[in-house]
Design an enzyme around this catalytic site. Structure first.
Site, PDB file in Angstrom:
ATOM      1  N   HIS A 461      37.835  70.814  96.065  1.00  0.00           N
ATOM      2  CA  HIS A 461      38.434  70.412  97.052  1.00  0.00           C
ATOM      3  C   HIS A 461      40.043  72.069  97.088  1.00  0.00           C
ATOM      4  O   HIS A 461      39.358  72.675  97.770  1.00  0.00           O
ATOM      5  CB  HIS A 461      39.584  69.273  97.684  1.00  0.00           C
ATOM      6  CG  HIS A 461      40.284  69.473  98.889  1.00  0.00           C
ATOM      7  ND1 HIS A 461      39.130  69.248  99.819  1.00  0.00           N
ATOM      8  CD2 HIS A 461      41.638  69.995  99.322  1.00  0.00           C
ATOM      9  CE1 HIS A 461      40.641  69.834 101.076  1.00  0.00           C
ATOM     10  NE2 HIS A 461      41.406  70.156 100.643  1.00  0.00           N
ATOM     11  N   GLU A 462      40.404  71.777  95.787  1.00  0.00           N
ATOM     12  CA  GLU A 462      41.332  73.215  95.570  1.00  0.00           C
ATOM     13  C   GLU A 462      40.785  74.219  95.507  1.00  0.00           C
ATOM     14  O   GLU A 462      41.213  74.731  96.014  1.00  0.00           O
ATOM     15  CB  GLU A 462      43.022  72.582  94.969  1.00  0.00           C
ATOM     16  CG  GLU A 462      43.374  71.487  94.732  1.00  0.00           C
ATOM     17  CD  GLU A 462      44.138  71.291  96.039  1.00  0.00           C
ATOM     18  OE1 GLU A 462      44.350  72.540  96.854  1.00  0.00           O
ATOM     19  OE2 GLU A 462      43.940  70.453  97.288  1.00  0.00           O
ATOM     20  N   HIS A 465      39.963  76.101  98.617  1.00  0.00           N
ATOM     21  CA  HIS A 465      40.172  76.246  99.386  1.00  0.00           C
ATOM     22  C   HIS A 465      40.775  78.294  98.321  1.00  0.00           C
ATOM     23  O   HIS A 465      41.270  79.490  99.010  1.00  0.00           O
ATOM     24  CB  HIS A 465      41.243  75.894  98.700  1.00  0.00           C
ATOM     25  CG  HIS A 465      41.965  75.163 100.133  1.00  0.00           C
ATOM     26  ND1 HIS A 465      42.015  75.191 100.984  1.00  0.00           N
ATOM     27  CD2 HIS A 465      42.016  73.784 100.203  1.00  0.00           C
ATOM     28  CE1 HIS A 465      41.778  74.491 102.422  1.00  0.00           C
ATOM     29  NE2 HIS A 465      42.805  73.353 100.933  1.00  0.00           N
ATOM     30  N   HIS A 468      38.686  80.581  99.428  1.00  0.00           N
ATOM     31  CA  HIS A 468      38.742  81.082 100.314  1.00  0.00           C
ATOM     32  C   HIS A 468      39.859  82.814 100.202  1.00  0.00           C
ATOM     33  O   HIS A 468      39.312  83.528 100.705  1.00  0.00           O
ATOM     34  CB  HIS A 468      39.022  79.861 101.289  1.00  0.00           C
ATOM     35  CG  HIS A 468      38.755  80.523 102.923  1.00  0.00           C
ATOM     36  ND1 HIS A 468      39.219  79.707 103.800  1.00  0.00           N
ATOM     37  CD2 HIS A 468      38.144  81.534 103.064  1.00  0.00           C
ATOM     38  CE1 HIS A 468      39.320  79.897 104.919  1.00  0.00           C
ATOM     39  NE2 HIS A 468      38.480  81.571 104.682  1.00  0.00           N
TER      40      HIS A 468
END
Length: 672
Positions: A461-462, A465, A468
C-alpha cells in the site's frame, strides 16, 4: 558524513540537522522567499515564465528544506526537535497564507490565464487553474478584516494539529504493562515477549515489561490468550490522549478537538461555505456533501447485514458474548479454523528482505523500472535504508528512504511522504524522493524482521503511494506526484498495489521461509487466498463508521451546539456498528487521520478510492495482471500524471468509462 545526491538532486544531510538550527534556518529562508515574492508581486508584465515558474521554484525550495525536519519530528521525536518544529509552524502557516491571499499574485495569475491560455500546454494550464483555485479557497477576495481572521485561524489550526499528534504519541510512550505471571504471555509472538523481558531487565524489574508500540498491541490483541492482558492493552490503546484510561487527563485531546472543529467551521464560513465538509469538497471528486453521504450509506446497506452475520457466527464460534478486546482474538481463531492458517504462522514466510524483493519485482515487471539499494547516503537512523529507482535506460528516475520497523519516539501507523518533489524547468532539475514509513515488528537476534501478510499488504500500500510520487512525469512541483491530486483519489495507487500482495504468482516467489528458503506450501497459499474476504463485512463497516463519523462532524457542526463528538459517534455507531464498544472507548481522541493528518472531512476517501482501485485492477484481471499494455496505460493515465489532470478524467482515460462501485463490492465478496 557528506552530502549525497542522486542525478544532481541533493539529499538531506540528516546528520547535520540540529534542533537548535531549525528555527533560525526556516526564519532566514522565509525572509528570503518573502523578498523574492515581493519582487514578483510588482512584476509589470506577468507571464508564466517570469512569475509562475519563480513561484514554483520558491515553494519547491521551502518544501525541500522543511521536509526532513517534519520527517524527523515523526520518526525520531525529541523534546528539543518538537519545540523547534512547533516554533516553525506559525511561521510557515503565515507564509503560505500570505502567499495564497496575495491580491497582486492573484491578479497576475488571472492575467496569465487570460493572455497565455492558447500558448500554454495542458500541464501549465492546470498549474494556473489549481493556483487560482487555491487563491480563492484562501480568501484572496475577502475584506481585510476577514482575511486577517482567516490567517489567524489557519495558524492556530496548524499548532493544534501538532499538539493533537504530540498528545497521542506521549500517551502511547507513557504506558507500560508489567507482567510477572508467565501464563499471561501465552500465545504472544516470542520476539515481542523477548523485547518485553529485555525492557524489564533494563528497568531493573522482574518479569516482562510491555510497551504500547503498534506491533505489540496488534500481537496481543490478535494472539494473546490472556483476556486480562488483552483488556488492559485495549483500554490503554483506545483511551490514548483522553480524559479516561491509564493516563486520564494527562494528555487529553478533548479541548483540542473541540477547538479544531470550531476553527475549521469558522474558516469555511469566512470563505462563504456552509460548513467545513463543503469547503473540503471544493477540490475533490465528490460533487457534494449529499453525494458522500449517499455513497457511504449505499455501502452500509450492503455491508452491515454481512457484518451482522459475521459477528453472530463469531460469537457462536466463541460460545460466549464477546467484548471489544475479544473480537480480533476470536476472529483470528475462527480464521485459523476455517482456513487452517493464522497471521503468526505466516511470519516465517515473509521476511522483510524477501518481501521487498517481491514488491520491487512487481514494480519492475509492471512499469519497466529497476530498484536497487544505495549505500553511503546520510541516514537519520540505523533502521533506515535508501533505494534508487532506475528507468529502462539505467537513468535514476527517483529515490526513497525506507523506515520499516517500530521503535520508541516514532509515530504509529504507516505513511508515505514527500522528501523532494519532481521539478523539471529552469536551471535545476530534481528527481522525486519519498519517505516510506511503517511500524513492523523489528528484527531479532538471528532473524530478520518477519512480517504478517497484513504487514505485507501495508508495505504494498505505502509503496503504491510512493510510486505515485516517484513515477510522475510532471515537472511543475505544485502538480507533480501526489500534489494537486483530488484527496479522494489519492489512495487509488496505494490500494491498487495492495492487490498484488494477493496474487499467486507474486506469492510463489515472495513467500519463502526465512531459514530454509522453501516456498509457502501450496495448500497454505490456497488457504491464505481463500481468507481474503474473511470478515469483509466487519472490516467494511469499521471503515464506514470512521468515514461517517468524520464527515458528519464536519458537515453538521453548529457553533450553538458545539462539536458533539461523543453524540455523533454514538449515533453513527447505532447506524453502522454491529457490536457495542465500551462507553470509555475514545476513538476520536487518537483519530490522527482527521485531527492531525490530511483526512478532515475526507476519511470517506479510503472507500471512494477503493472503488477506483478495484475497478482499475479489474482491467488487469481482464487481460492478465502483468499485461504490459494495461500497465503502461495505468502508468501513462494515472501514475505519471500527478495533479496535471482532474482525477475523474485520468480514471476515464485509463478505464474508458466512469468508475463502478460494484467492482469493489464484488472484490470484497459482498455481492456476486
Amino acid at each position: 558524513m557528506t552530502d549525497a545526491n542522486i542525478r544532481g538532486t541533493t539529499l538531506p544531510a540528516f546528520d547535520r540537522i540540529a534542533a537548535s538550527n531549525v528555527e533560525p534556518t526556516i526564519r532566514e529562508l522565509l525572509q528570503r522567499n518573502r523578498g523574492e515574492v515581493a519582487t514578483l508581486e510588482s512584476q509589470p508584465d506577468p507571464t508564466f515564465a517570469n512569475t509562475v515558474l519563480p513561484l514554483e521554484q520558491l515553494s519547491h525550495r521551502l518544501s525541500r528544506t522543511w521536509s526532513p525536519i517534519s520527517h524527523l519530528n515523526g520518526v525520531l521525536n525529541s523534546d528539543e526537535l518538537r519545540a523547534s518544529y512547533n516554533a516553525c509552524l506559525p511561521l510557515l502557516s503565515n507564509y503560505w497564507t500570505d502567499l495564497a491571499q496575495s491580491e497582486p499574485l492573484f491578479r497576475a495569475y488571472t492575467t496569465i490565464a487570460a493572455n497565455e491560455s492558447g500558448k500554454l500546454d495542458a500541464a501549465q494550464r492546470r498549474v494556473i487553474e489549481r493556483a487560482l483555485e487555491d487563491f480563492r479557497l484562501a480568501g484572496v477576495g475577502l475584506p481585510a478584516e476577514r482575511k486577517a481572521r482567516y490567517k489567524a485561524v489557519v495558524q492556530e489550526l496548524a499548532t493544534l494539529a501538532a499538539k493533537f499528534e504530540e498528545n497521542v504519541l506521549d500517551a502511547m510512550n507513557a504506558w507500560t504493562r508489567h507482567v510477572t505471571d508467565e501464563k499471561e504471555l501465552a500465545g504472544i509472538n516470542p520476539v515481542i515477549v523477548e523485547q518485553a523481558r529485555v525492557r524489564a531487565a533494563e528497568k531493573g524489574v522482574p518479569g516482562w515489561l510491555f510497551a504500547l508500540e503498534q506491533p505489540t498491541y496488534v500481537a496481543v490483541m490478535t494472539d494473546g490468550d490472556s483476556e486480562a492482558l488483552r483488556r488492559d492493552f485495549y483500554e490503554a490503546w483506545s483511551t490514548r490522549a483522553s480524559e479516561v484510561g491509564p493516563s486520564a487527563g494527562k494528555f487529553d485531546n478533548t479541548a483540542v478537538m473541540d477547538r479544531i472543529l470550531a476553527l475549521r467551521h469558522e474558516a469555511a464560513q469566512l470563505l462563504d461555505f456552509p460548513n467545513y465538509a463543503a469547503y473540503a469538497l471544493a477540490t475533490r471528486m465528490a460533487p457534494s456533501n449529499q453525494a458522500v453521504f449517499d455513497f457511504l450509506r449505499k455501502l452500509v446497506k450492503v455491508a452491515r447485514p454481512a457484518a451482522k452475520r459475521e459477528f453472530e457466527e463469531l460469537e457462536a464460534f466463541a460460545g460466549r458474548k464477546l467484548n471489544a478486546w475479544d473480537v480480533t482474538y476470536y476472529a483470528e481463531k475462527l480464521q485459523a479454523k476455517l482456513f487452517a492458517i493464522t497471521q503468526e504462522e505466516l511470519r516465517p514466510y515473509f521476511p522483510l528482505p524477501r518481501v521487498l524483493e517481491g514488491l520491487f519485482s512487481v514494480a519492475e515487471k509492471l512499469f519497466g523500472v529497476k530498484i536497487t539499494e544505495r549505500k553511503g547516503v546520510p541516514l537519520y537512523h540505523a533502521d533506515a535504508r535508501f533505494f534508487e529507482i532506475l528507468d529502462a535506460a539505467g537513468e535514476v528516475r527517483a529515490g526513497f528512504y525506507l523506515d520499516a520497523c517500530a521503535r520508541a519516539k516514532k509515530r504509529a501507523g504507516a505513511w508515505m511522504d514527500d522528501c523532494v518533489g519532481r521539478k523539471d524547468f529552469g536551471a535545476e532539475h530534481t528527481v522525486p524522493v519519498a519517505y516510506l514509513v511503517c511500524n513492523f515488528l523489528p528484527a531479532s537476534p538471528g532473524k530478520p524482521a518477519l512480517l504478517t501478510h497484513d504487514d505485507v499488504v501495508t508495505m504494498f500500500h505505502e509503496f503504491g503511494h510512493g510510486l505515485h510520487h516517484m513515477l510522475t512525469r510532471v515537472g511543475y512541483p505544485s502538480i507533480a506526484g501526489i500534489n494537486g491530486v483530488s484527496w479522494d483519489a489519492v489512495e487509488l495507487p496505494s490500494q491498487f498495489m495492495e492487490n498484488f500482495a494477493w496474487q499467486p504468482e507474486v506469492l510463489a516467489t515472495m513467500a519463502r521461509h526465512f531459514e530454509t528458503g522453501e516456498p509457502l506450501p501450496a495448500h497454505q497459499q490456497a488457504q491464505l487466498l481463500g481468507s481474503r474476504t474473511f470478515h469483509a463485512g466487519l472490516a467494511t463497516v469499521r471503515q464506514l463508521e470512521f468515514a461517517l463519523f468524520d464527515f458528519r462532524l464536519h458537515a453538521e457542526y453548529d457553533p450553538a451546539r458545539g462539536a458533539r463528538v461523543t453524540e455523533i459517534l454514538r449515533e453513527v455507531r447505532d447506524e453502522v456498528a454491529v457490536f457495542a464498544l465500551p462507553t470509555w472507548n475514545r476513538l476520536p481522541h487518537n483519530f490522527s487521520h482527521i485531527f492531525a493528518g490530511g483526512y478532515a472531512a475526507g476519511y470517506y476517501s479510503y472507500k471512494w478510492a477503493e472503488v477506483l482501485s478495484a475497478d482499475a485492477f479489474a482491467a488487469f484481471e481482464e487481460q492478465g495482471v502483468f499485461d504490459q499494455r494495461v500497465a503502461q496505460r495505468f502508468l501513462d493515465s494515472i501514475l505519471s500524471q500527478g495533479g496535471s489532470k482532474k482525477a475523474l478524467d485520468a480514471f476515464v482515460d485509463f478505464r474508458g468509462r466512469p468508475p463502478d462501485v460494484n467492482a469493489l463490492l464484488k472484490q470484497q465478496g459482498l455481492i456476486q
